[in-house]
Write a protein that holds these residues in place. Structure first.
Motif, PDB file in Angstrom:
ATOM      1  N   ILE A  45       0.840  -1.208   0.000  1.00 15.69           N
ATOM      2  CA  ILE A  45       0.000   0.000   0.000  1.00 15.69           C
ATOM      3  C   ILE A  45       0.878   1.263   0.000  1.00 15.69           C
ATOM      4  O   ILE A  45       0.662   2.180  -0.782  1.00 15.69           O
ATOM      5  CB  ILE A  45      -0.936   0.008   1.229  1.00 15.69           C
ATOM      6  CG1 ILE A  45      -1.884  -1.192   1.169  1.00 15.69           C
ATOM      7  CG2 ILE A  45      -1.720   1.319   1.319  1.00 15.69           C
ATOM      8  CD1 ILE A  45      -2.712  -1.388   2.425  1.00 15.69           C
ATOM      9  N   ARG A  46       1.872   1.275   0.866  1.00 14.23           N
ATOM     10  CA  ARG A  46       2.754   2.449   0.977  1.00 14.23           C
ATOM     11  C   ARG A  46       4.125   1.974   1.416  1.00 14.23           C
ATOM     12  O   ARG A  46       4.257   1.162   2.328  1.00 14.23           O
ATOM     13  CB  ARG A  46       2.181   3.459   1.967  1.00 14.23           C
ATOM     14  CG  ARG A  46       2.885   4.819   1.990  1.00 14.23           C
ATOM     15  CD  ARG A  46       1.928   5.904   2.474  1.00 14.23           C
ATOM     16  NE  ARG A  46       2.556   7.213   2.637  1.00 14.23           N
ATOM     17  CZ  ARG A  46       2.827   8.058   1.634  1.00 14.23           C
ATOM     18  NH1 ARG A  46       2.542   7.702   0.378  1.00 14.23           N
ATOM     19  NH2 ARG A  46       3.373   9.240   1.865  1.00 14.23           N
ATOM     20  N   SER A  47       5.133   2.506   0.776  1.00 12.89           N
ATOM     21  CA  SER A  47       6.493   2.019   1.014  1.00 12.89           C
ATOM     22  C   SER A  47       7.007   2.433   2.383  1.00 12.89           C
ATOM     23  O   SER A  47       6.490   3.369   3.018  1.00 12.89           O
ATOM     24  CB  SER A  47       7.434   2.557  -0.067  1.00 12.89           C
ATOM     25  OG  SER A  47       7.661   3.945   0.140  1.00 12.89           O
ATOM     26  N   LEU A  48       8.058   1.760   2.817  1.00 12.52           N
ATOM     27  CA  LEU A  48       8.665   2.077   4.108  1.00 12.52           C
ATOM     28  C   LEU A  48       9.190   3.510   4.125  1.00 12.52           C
ATOM     29  O   LEU A  48       8.984   4.253   5.090  1.00 12.52           O
ATOM     30  CB  LEU A  48       9.808   1.097   4.407  1.00 12.52           C
ATOM     31  CG  LEU A  48      10.622   1.415   5.663  1.00 12.52           C
ATOM     32  CD1 LEU A  48       9.775   1.229   6.911  1.00 12.52           C
ATOM     33  CD2 LEU A  48      11.874   0.531   5.743  1.00 12.52           C
ATOM     34  N   PRO A  60      -6.468  11.463  -4.734  1.00 13.16           N
ATOM     35  CA  PRO A  60      -6.173  11.429  -3.286  1.00 13.16           C
ATOM     36  C   PRO A  60      -4.886  10.662  -2.999  1.00 13.16           C
ATOM     37  O   PRO A  60      -4.433   9.851  -3.804  1.00 13.16           O
ATOM     38  CB  PRO A  60      -7.379  10.691  -2.710  1.00 13.16           C
ATOM     39  CG  PRO A  60      -7.853   9.822  -3.824  1.00 13.16           C
ATOM     40  CD  PRO A  60      -7.590  10.594  -5.092  1.00 13.16           C
ATOM     41  N   GLN A  61      -4.320  10.925  -1.873  1.00 12.60           N
ATOM     42  CA  GLN A  61      -3.071  10.271  -1.489  1.00 12.60           C
ATOM     43  C   GLN A  61      -3.205   9.689  -0.091  1.00 12.60           C
ATOM     44  O   GLN A  61      -3.745  10.332   0.809  1.00 12.60           O
ATOM     45  CB  GLN A  61      -1.920  11.289  -1.510  1.00 12.60           C
ATOM     46  CG  GLN A  61      -0.596  10.719  -0.999  1.00 12.60           C
ATOM     47  CD  GLN A  61       0.509  11.754  -1.081  1.00 12.60           C
ATOM     48  OE1 GLN A  61       0.522  12.587  -1.962  1.00 12.60           O
ATOM     49  NE2 GLN A  61       1.424  11.695  -0.127  1.00 12.60           N
ATOM     50  N   THR A 106      -5.286  16.570  -2.450  1.00 10.75           N
ATOM     51  CA  THR A 106      -6.100  16.238  -1.293  1.00 10.75           C
ATOM     52  C   THR A 106      -5.542  14.968  -0.680  1.00 10.75           C
ATOM     53  O   THR A 106      -5.214  14.028  -1.387  1.00 10.75           O
ATOM     54  CB  THR A 106      -7.559  16.015  -1.722  1.00 10.75           C
ATOM     55  OG1 THR A 106      -8.013  17.213  -2.319  1.00 10.75           O
ATOM     56  CG2 THR A 106      -8.425  15.701  -0.518  1.00 10.75           C
ATOM     57  N   PHE A 107      -5.431  14.913   0.648  1.00 10.07           N
ATOM     58  CA  PHE A 107      -4.814  13.779   1.316  1.00 10.07           C
ATOM     59  C   PHE A 107      -5.848  12.963   2.052  1.00 10.07           C
ATOM     60  O   PHE A 107      -6.835  13.491   2.557  1.00 10.07           O
ATOM     61  CB  PHE A 107      -3.762  14.255   2.331  1.00 10.07           C
ATOM     62  CG  PHE A 107      -2.597  14.907   1.687  1.00 10.07           C
ATOM     63  CD1 PHE A 107      -1.514  14.157   1.289  1.00 10.07           C
ATOM     64  CD2 PHE A 107      -2.590  16.266   1.433  1.00 10.07           C
ATOM     65  CE1 PHE A 107      -0.431  14.752   0.679  1.00 10.07           C
ATOM     66  CE2 PHE A 107      -1.517  16.858   0.822  1.00 10.07           C
ATOM     67  CZ  PHE A 107      -0.434  16.101   0.446  1.00 10.07           C
ATOM     68  N   GLN A 144      -9.357  11.079   7.671  1.00 10.49           N
ATOM     69  CA  GLN A 144     -10.247  12.066   7.073  1.00 10.49           C
ATOM     70  C   GLN A 144     -10.215  11.914   5.568  1.00 10.49           C
ATOM     71  O   GLN A 144      -9.146  11.824   4.984  1.00 10.49           O
ATOM     72  CB  GLN A 144      -9.809  13.475   7.464  1.00 10.49           C
ATOM     73  CG  GLN A 144      -9.893  13.723   8.978  1.00 10.49           C
ATOM     74  CD  GLN A 144      -9.525  15.146   9.311  1.00 10.49           C
ATOM     75  OE1 GLN A 144      -9.259  15.934   8.421  1.00 10.49           O
ATOM     76  NE2 GLN A 144      -9.542  15.472  10.585  1.00 10.49           N
ATOM     77  N   TRP A 145     -11.392  11.890   5.012  1.00 12.15           N
ATOM     78  CA  TRP A 145     -11.500  11.771   3.550  1.00 12.15           C
ATOM     79  C   TRP A 145     -12.047  13.113   3.016  1.00 12.15           C
ATOM     80  O   TRP A 145     -13.022  13.639   3.559  1.00 12.15           O
ATOM     81  CB  TRP A 145     -12.467  10.652   3.163  1.00 12.15           C
ATOM     82  CG  TRP A 145     -11.967   9.312   3.495  1.00 12.15           C
ATOM     83  CD1 TRP A 145     -11.860   8.723   4.712  1.00 12.15           C
ATOM     84  CD2 TRP A 145     -11.502   8.342   2.563  1.00 12.15           C
ATOM     85  NE1 TRP A 145     -11.361   7.473   4.613  1.00 12.15           N
ATOM     86  CE2 TRP A 145     -11.130   7.198   3.293  1.00 12.15           C
ATOM     87  CE3 TRP A 145     -11.368   8.326   1.165  1.00 12.15           C
ATOM     88  CZ2 TRP A 145     -10.651   6.056   2.698  1.00 12.15           C
ATOM     89  CZ3 TRP A 145     -10.886   7.192   0.561  1.00 12.15           C
ATOM     90  CH2 TRP A 145     -10.526   6.084   1.327  1.00 12.15           C
ATOM     91  N   SER A 146     -11.488  13.616   2.058  1.00 11.18           N
ATOM     92  CA  SER A 146     -12.035  14.819   1.423  1.00 11.18           C
ATOM     93  C   SER A 146     -11.796  14.752  -0.063  1.00 11.18           C
ATOM     94  O   SER A 146     -10.833  14.134  -0.513  1.00 11.18           O
ATOM     95  CB  SER A 146     -11.386  16.067   2.000  1.00 11.18           C
ATOM     96  OG  SER A 146     -10.021  16.061   1.719  1.00 11.18           O
TER      97      SER A 146
END
Length: 786
Positions: A658-661, A702-703, A724-725, A780-782
């Motif tokens: 999903i996301r790197s170290l 989104p990120q 947007t994060f 939080q989603w935006s």
């Protein structure tokens, strides 16, 4: 071109071997005039056993022909005219020879370049030796073998010369014997002559007969002596051949097979097979020459029988040399490329077998067929004891027949099984606690062929390294453990497939380090501190002294049958989980020295508490297979002035997909220095994912971003300002629920600084869930629509 310059400086036998690499299949002039171009091409990048690589090989062939034609056009003047014609001819010749089989051209050039490199290296080592530097063991051994071959060549040439002398002497003896018969016939015909004339001629003929018979008696004794001396010379030559063959087959070839086996654990499997083939071919050539000489001696003996033991001596010599060549042929039927040692049913796999003396004995004139079958450990034992003459099978392999192919460029005779598949397997009754992943099979390759015009017929067999058959990927881990233990600790010449139940801990360390280095593709293996950590885990020990473990033994059960104390996995399963995690996601960070890894909780705490706040390290989880956690030192938010070491719940492969170290470390602003004192951006910045670009077609992407609520500080927006994060913490809807679990303001053990998700000493699961639900979500989603 540097290699070709060195190759041209070779002398003596090395120069002869280099010249022998070339011929009609690849002229030496092409190598000379295209030396720089040839050495600059990526020949090794072409996989010869992969038909899909034919396009790449065709491209190399076309470029070679084009380059040769260009070189031809550049030749001018009177001296260059003939060369222009010759190079143009070679371009056409190579095109017509390899256009339909471009992979053979690649095979040819790879063989030439590797052989040149070997010859140059051997010559360099030899020159260093004469210069006073100690020659390495390998070069000394090779020199010993080459010197023995020279002795054998001279001995064989000497017996050939003596055999010719014997043949010449015997032919003259037969002529004189015929002369004696003619004299006797003349004496018999004197009865019809008058007495006076008969007496005179009879006296002359009897005197002549006496002279001839005396010569025949002496010569018969001389011939017998020649024959005996020649048989003694052959006996000496056979003794040298046996010694040389033992050195090559029982030492060099066995060592090559051992290196091949260790390569299954990640060890370096240096080539060397072409060198072995050249030695075996020399042996075959010398053995065959001596066999032919002995057969000619037998023919001479039958042509002129003389009293004495020659018939028995020659029969014994013939039997001995047949045994020698039989041992050579059967021992040089080898597996060049082993089938996978963890073999999954219904999955394609490949293997290659090779006969090292096939080209020299002209076996390729009637290419033999090779058959592959899978057999059990018990069947393999019976085969090696010659208790079973036919090949019983323990399963069904599809596409298990293949004809051996002769590659003229390299002189190799081999069979490439490219599309085998194990359709089914028949398992035996298992012993005690043995699981299916501890049961060993082997792939048996067998063939039959004749040499010398059907004079000798050989039935050859060879067994692969042990194979563990699995039916599901979940069995791979335990099957790999069986293979690693077998490869590391098998003894040459063992009964299939016996391995020691216990080994010294340093022996296992060597095997684990070899495996780890191979998976990391770097020289950074396991340090002494790492191995001490592993020893503490394996033996449930607290000693930090490496010497305490040197004489300790570890059993197979401790390695991968019994679970570690308080865990539901074995020592190997934990270690293999680390290897898989590192190989798939963290290899660059390990090679950079950014991951300490093999550090326990207490060690991490001691190390970090002596450092400034924000110092962190990466260590492998004790409680989860294939998990790694971040430990850092920081102030206790609830008790000002108190410093604690915190641990994130372990990351796994799922998390890093999903996301790197590096990005996760970048997200956490409270992480400042990688232990001991390296700024984190200095270590990880080169691995950060670049900021998102501006909106495209009116949409903003989104990120995902990681936060730890109690340690969160405002983050500046990335350049562009419109992205947007989605801040991610522990939301089960977003990621693995164990991703982030550090809440320093809480005192229960779920949020304990040690980071091991353990509920045994705290409230029950329901209370934890209830407590979590009362907390405000940090996700939080935006989104922004246009």
């Amino acid at each position: 071109m540097a290699m070709w310059i060195q190759a041209q400086q070779l002398q003596g036998e090395a120069l002869h071997q280099m010249q022998a690499l070339y011929g009609q299949h690849f002229p030496i002039e092409v190598r000379h005039y295209l030396a720089q171009w040839i050495e600059s091409q990526l020949w090794d990048s072409v996989e010869l056993d992969n038909p899909a690589e034919e396009t790449k090989a065709k491209h190399l062939l076309d470029n070679l022909v084009t380059e040769l034609q260009r070189k031809a056009q550049l030749q001018g003047g009177e001296d260059g005219f003939l060369l222009k014609i010759k190079l143009g001819h070679y371009a056409s010749q190579l095109k017509s020879t390899y256009d339909r089989c471009p992979l053979e051209l690649v095979r040819c050039i790879k063989h030439i370049l590797h052989s040149e490199q070997r010859l140059v290296q051997e010559a360099t080592n030899a020159s260093c030796g004469t210069g006073g530097q100690a020659m390495d063991t390998l070069s000394q051994r090779h020199q010993q073998i080459n010197q023995a071959f020279e002795e054998l060549r001279l001995a064989t040439q000497e017996t050939e010369n003596e055999l010719r002398k014997l043949q010449h002497s015997q032919e003259y003896f037969i002529i004189q014997y015929q002369e004696n018969l003619r004299i006797q016939a003349q004496l018999s015909s004197l009865s019809s002559l008058p007495p006076a004339e008969r007496t005179q001629r009879e006296t002359t003929l009897q005197s002549k007969r006496a002279t001839v018979e005396a010569w025949l008696t002496r010569e018969a004794s001389t011939l017998q002596k020649y024959r005996l001396n020649l048989s003694e010379q052959h006996q000496k030559t056979l003794g040298l051949l046996r010694k040389q063959q033992t050195l090559i087959l029982d030492e060099e070839l066995i060592q090559w097979k051992r290196r091949q086996q260790l390569a299954g654990n990640g060890g370096p499997h240096e080539g060397g097979l072409d060198v072995l083939q050249s030695w075996c071919e020399k042996l075959a050539d010398l053995i065959w020459q001596n066999r032919q000489q002995i057969r000619r001696c037998e023919h001479l003996t039958q042509q002129l029988p003389l009293p004495g033991p020659m018939e028995e001596l020659l029969s014994k010599l013939n039997s001995d040399i047949t045994d020698i060549i039989s041992a050579l042929v059967t021992s040089t039927f080898i597996i060049e490329k082993q089938p996978p040692q963890v073999l999954k049913t219904q999955t394609k796999f490949a293997a290659t077998v090779r006969l090292l003396v096939g080209g020299k004995l002209n076996v390729h004139m009637n290419p033999p067929q090779v058959k592959a079958v899978i057999v059990s450990e018990q069947q393999a034992k019976a085969l090696l004891k010659n208790e079973s003459t036919h090949s019983e099978s323990s399963g069904e392999i599809l596409n298990n027949n293949c004809v051996m192919e002769y590659h003229q460029a390299t002189g190799t005779l081999s069979a490439h099984f490219r599309n085998m598949s194990l359709k089914r397997i028949k398992r035996s009754d298992r012993r005690g606690a043995e699981s299916v992943t501890e049961e060993k099979f082997t792939v048996l390759f067998e063939s039959q062929f004749s040499v010398g015009g059907n004079e000798l017929v050989f039935h050859v067999k060879t067994l692969s390294l042990p194979v563990v058959v699995i039916v599901h990927g979940s069995q791979d881990n335990n099957a790999t453990a069986t293979v690693l233990w077998d490869n590391a600790f098998a003894e040459p010449g063992r009964v299939p497939f016996i391995v020691p139940d216990k080994v010294l801990w340093p022996q296992l360390c060597e095997a684990l380090d070899m495996k780890y280095k191979a998976e990391m593709h770097s020289g950074r293996g396991l340090s002494e501190d790492n191995l001490v950590f592993l020893a503490q885990k394996a033996f449930t020990s607290s000693s930090n002294n490496p010497e305490d473990y040197h004489n300790m033994t570890i059993s197979w059960a401790q390695f991968n049958r019994e679970s570690l104390p308080g865990r539901n996995f074995t020592f190997w399963q934990w270690f293999d989980g680390v290897v898989e995690l590192m190989k798939k996601h963290l290899k660059p960070h390990w090679n950079d020295g950014a991951i300490l890894g093999f550090v326990n909780k207490q060690q991490a705490q001691d190390m970090l508490l002596s450092k400034p706040n924000g110092t962190f390290l990466l260590r492998f989880s004790d409680s989860e297979i294939g998990g790694i956690t971040i430990a850092w030192v920081a102030e206790n938010p609830n008790k000002p002035g108190e410093r604690l070491v915190w641990n994130l719940l372990p990351y796994t492969t799922k998390d890093f997909s999903i996301r790197s170290l590096a990005d996760r470390i970048s997200d956490l602003n409270h992480l400042l220095f990688l232990y001991p004192d390296r700024p984190k951006d200095e270590v990880f910045a080169k691995y950060y994912t670049p900021p998102l670009s501006k909106a495209v077609d009116g949409y903003v992407k989104p990120q995902i971003k990681q936060v730890v609520p109690e340690f969160t500080t405002p983050n500046p927006e990335p350049s562009g300002g419109t992205s947007t994060f989605m801040d991610q913490t522990a939301s089960p809807s977003v990621s693995h629920p164990n991703n982030f679990g550090v809440y320093p303001s809480m005192s229960d053990s779920m949020l304990d600084p040690d980071g091991d998700f353990d509920l045994e000493d705290t409230m029950d699961v329901a209370r934890h869930v209830e407590e979590l639900l009362r907390r405000p979500l940090a996700n939080q989603w935006s989104s922004q629509q246009s």
